[in-house]
Write an enzyme that holds these catalytic residues in place. Structure first.
Site, PDB file in Angstrom:
ATOM      1  N   ASP A 174       0.824  -1.205   0.000  1.00 39.61           N
ATOM      2  CA  ASP A 174       0.000   0.000   0.000  1.00 39.61           C
ATOM      3  C   ASP A 174       0.853   1.248   0.000  1.00 39.61           C
ATOM      4  O   ASP A 174       2.000   1.248   0.443  1.00 39.61           O
ATOM      5  CB  ASP A 174      -0.850   0.053   1.271  1.00 39.61           C
ATOM      6  CG  ASP A 174       0.038   0.357   2.475  1.00 39.61           C
ATOM      7  OD1 ASP A 174       0.776  -0.559   2.900  1.00 39.61           O
ATOM      8  OD2 ASP A 174       0.057   1.519   2.944  1.00 39.61           O
ATOM      9  N   GLY A 316       5.288  -0.458   5.086  1.00 30.17           N
ATOM     10  CA  GLY A 316       4.241  -0.696   4.100  1.00 30.17           C
ATOM     11  C   GLY A 316       4.839  -0.913   2.717  1.00 30.17           C
ATOM     12  O   GLY A 316       5.967  -1.402   2.597  1.00 30.17           O
ATOM     13  N   GLU A 317       4.077  -0.557   1.672  1.00 23.33           N
ATOM     14  CA  GLU A 317       4.484  -0.714   0.262  1.00 23.33           C
ATOM     15  C   GLU A 317       4.535  -2.171  -0.179  1.00 23.33           C
ATOM     16  O   GLU A 317       4.785  -2.461  -1.345  1.00 23.33           O
ATOM     17  CB  GLU A 317       5.881  -0.110  -0.008  1.00 23.33           C
ATOM     18  CG  GLU A 317       6.021   1.355   0.267  1.00 23.33           C
ATOM     19  CD  GLU A 317       7.429   1.873  -0.039  1.00 23.33           C
ATOM     20  OE1 GLU A 317       8.260   1.094  -0.555  1.00 23.33           O
ATOM     21  OE2 GLU A 317       7.689   3.062   0.246  1.00 23.33           O
ATOM     22  N   GLY A 318       4.387  -3.110   0.769  1.00 23.75           N
ATOM     23  CA  GLY A 318       4.579  -4.521   0.447  1.00 23.75           C
ATOM     24  C   GLY A 318       5.990  -4.992   0.760  1.00 23.75           C
ATOM     25  O   GLY A 318       6.378  -6.102   0.373  1.00 23.75           O
TER      26      GLY A 318
END
Lengths: 350, 350
Positions: A174, A316-318
């Site tokens: 995300d 985050g971001e994966g």
């Protein structure tokens, strides 16, 4: 696929493939159980895919971006424009998720689910924008029920397209300044736990900022009264567009029998909604890591998931999911590539 | 290099490289500290190598094998001949370490430090055999002081050769039926903790077997009286040839400023001896994982190391270290490949 059809498509894990995987693990040249979580992961993925050995080398991380009206309450340490700036950073390959995805051999799919303002058309940017940011959840619903449904369907369609193109393992990621606040609201709404236990410091707010976040989540729940038995209602009232997109990725992964590796706080909020909509989806999830964000453990407990590792990450971001995909792939290779006692001529236990 | 010279060569970490790494971490496009352990690992490796960014893509796992006289006390669930059988399995690529090393792109170096019987000459098997198995530590010293020194020197020479050939990150692995017993004895001797806290079930002994192991370690310490201030004495009296070889790998890694990723219980026993011989070597170590073997946490605490992950593994061979090497490499790539706020045009904290 319509949401109801997607949910109906999700089936229990393949018990026979899991039994085959367990039997093979017991015959491989190592003391039974000595590979610990790697063995359990390989058996789960056999059950997910119905394959023995399971094939997961084609890996895709979905990084879904959206903005949040609640940022006007002063809940983030960074300004909203960072969401769009980071999307451009993803497209140029300079963000943490790009580095880690390259490291593990995963494709990154960057999706604008609801970034504020208009991102110019960019090669490799998928536009699935529902609206330029959600409404402020302190004042009313984040989005309409129709928008929530559309976000899920667009996310699911993107995952379906990647799966048709060969993706064997999915991961969620995300980007959205302010999105730990709706994620904490989702956690509080579905778990029934007090907001103060669900809210953390996100990208790094100070004590005052933390108090503002807790107050914002409390107010959002009072104003919106999300129905904890209705995942779509929770998403619409206190969620976000990127969170909705990730719900769709998770449901499509489960429907198409692919393991879905869940990143940290925001992705886990999406997983909670997905599992509330489709309880069987839970078995297709692999929690990648325990985020440092307060509230994440409570979410994992609600889902009944034990993360693969704890590297004290909170980006985050994966990023956590990308690293964990490599561990899951390693676990599956053990099933495929290790010799058995018979094959290797190794003596068994006395 | 003579052991004393090797030890003298080991220097403190490069503070300047660490400061440069910390400064760069703070300018990369993420909230400061949000990559948690990955940031700390990258800074440590900068200090180890003196490089910024550090280069660690050339990775080598040393799997050192040896047999143990103490197996005649009934301390293992597997017969001694499994050591040689597993060495052949390593050479054919069918063991867990082969699968995981291939997965992370590491070379496996298989070394006979003291396997019982004679392994036929095999392509890719390095023979550095000190003797065909140690003596039974319950009855006397495992080996002579000269043999202990030779094991360390041979291990160090092999590591030195790999480093000269380009290795940038080393990992330790072991194979030796019975070797959790000497490892527990080393842990007890150096830490001063009771054997009952240091001994675990190894490859999977039952309750009676566990009692026999504890009794064997207690007896070995009483009979041999290893001097806890003298690492070489502890190795000679209650150690093993593969453990000695790994001590050499660790000391050479530290002397040549390469990160050494330490596997589980047996490798950590070797690390304790290395650090007792050369306290500065500790800073060059990265503990890969927390083994399920009882006593491992006590060893990690003695070393002051926090493992990268806990996957409930207890296999040895370097399996945990191989997976952790990939995480360390990822951490270093973050320093090398991520964009800064300036480079990416991303706004900083409000």
């Amino acid at each position: 696929m319509a949401l109801s059809e997607l949910i109906r498509t999700i089936q229990p894990l393949d018990e026979r493939a899991m039994e085959q995987a367990q039997n093979r693990q017991n015959r491989l040249t190592k003391p039974p159980g000595s590979l610990g979580r790697l063995e359990a992961l390989s058996i789960q993925v056999a059950g997910i895919t119905g394959q023995m050995p399971p094939q997961v080398s084609q890996k895709v991380v979905f990084v879904m971006a959206g903005d949040h009206g609640v940022t006007e309450e002063g809940v983030s340490a960074y300004p909203s424009e960072v969401t769009a700036q980071m999307v451009l950073n993803f497209l140029r390959g300079g963000a943490a998720i790009n580095v880690l995805a390259r490291h593990v051999g995963a494709k990154v799919v960057v999706v604008d689910m609801g970034v504020k303002g208009s991102l110019d058309a960019q090669p490799n940017l998928i536009s699935a924008k529902i609206a330029p940011g959600t409404q402020n959840i302190v004042k009313g619903a984040a989005m309409s029920r129709e928008q929530a449904l559309l976000a899920i369907q667009r996310g699911a369609a993107l995952a379906e397209a990647e799966i048709r193109a060969g993706a064997q393992m999915l991961a969620t990621g995300d980007m959205g300044i302010g999105n730990t606040t709706p994620s904490a609201a989702i956690a509080a709404a579905l778990s029934g736990k007090p907001p103060a236990l669900c809210v953390g410091r996100g990208t790094g707010v100070d004590e005052k900022g933390l108090e503002r976040k807790i107050a914002a989540v409390e107010r959002a729940l009072t104003v919106n009264q999300p129905n904890p038995d209705d995942g779509l209602d929770v998403l619409a009232k206190v969620g976000g567009f990127e969170i909705g997109g990730l719900v769709g990725v998770i449901l499509a992964g489960a429907a198409y029998r692919k393991p879905v590796v869940v990143d940290g706080f925001i992705s886990t909020a999406a997983a909670m909604i997905a599992v509330r909509l489709a309880p069987l989806a839970r078995h297709y999830l692999i929690a990648s890591h325990r985020s440092k964000e307060q509230g994440h453990t409570l979410m994992l407990d609600w889902l009944g998931l034990e993360p693969v590792f704890d590297l004290e990450m909170r980006l985050g971001e994966g990023t956590g999911a990308a690293l964990a995909m490599s561990v899951v792939e390693a676990a599956c290779k053990i099933l495929a590539e290790m010799a058995t006692f018979d094959e290797a001529g190794v003596s068994e236990k006395i």
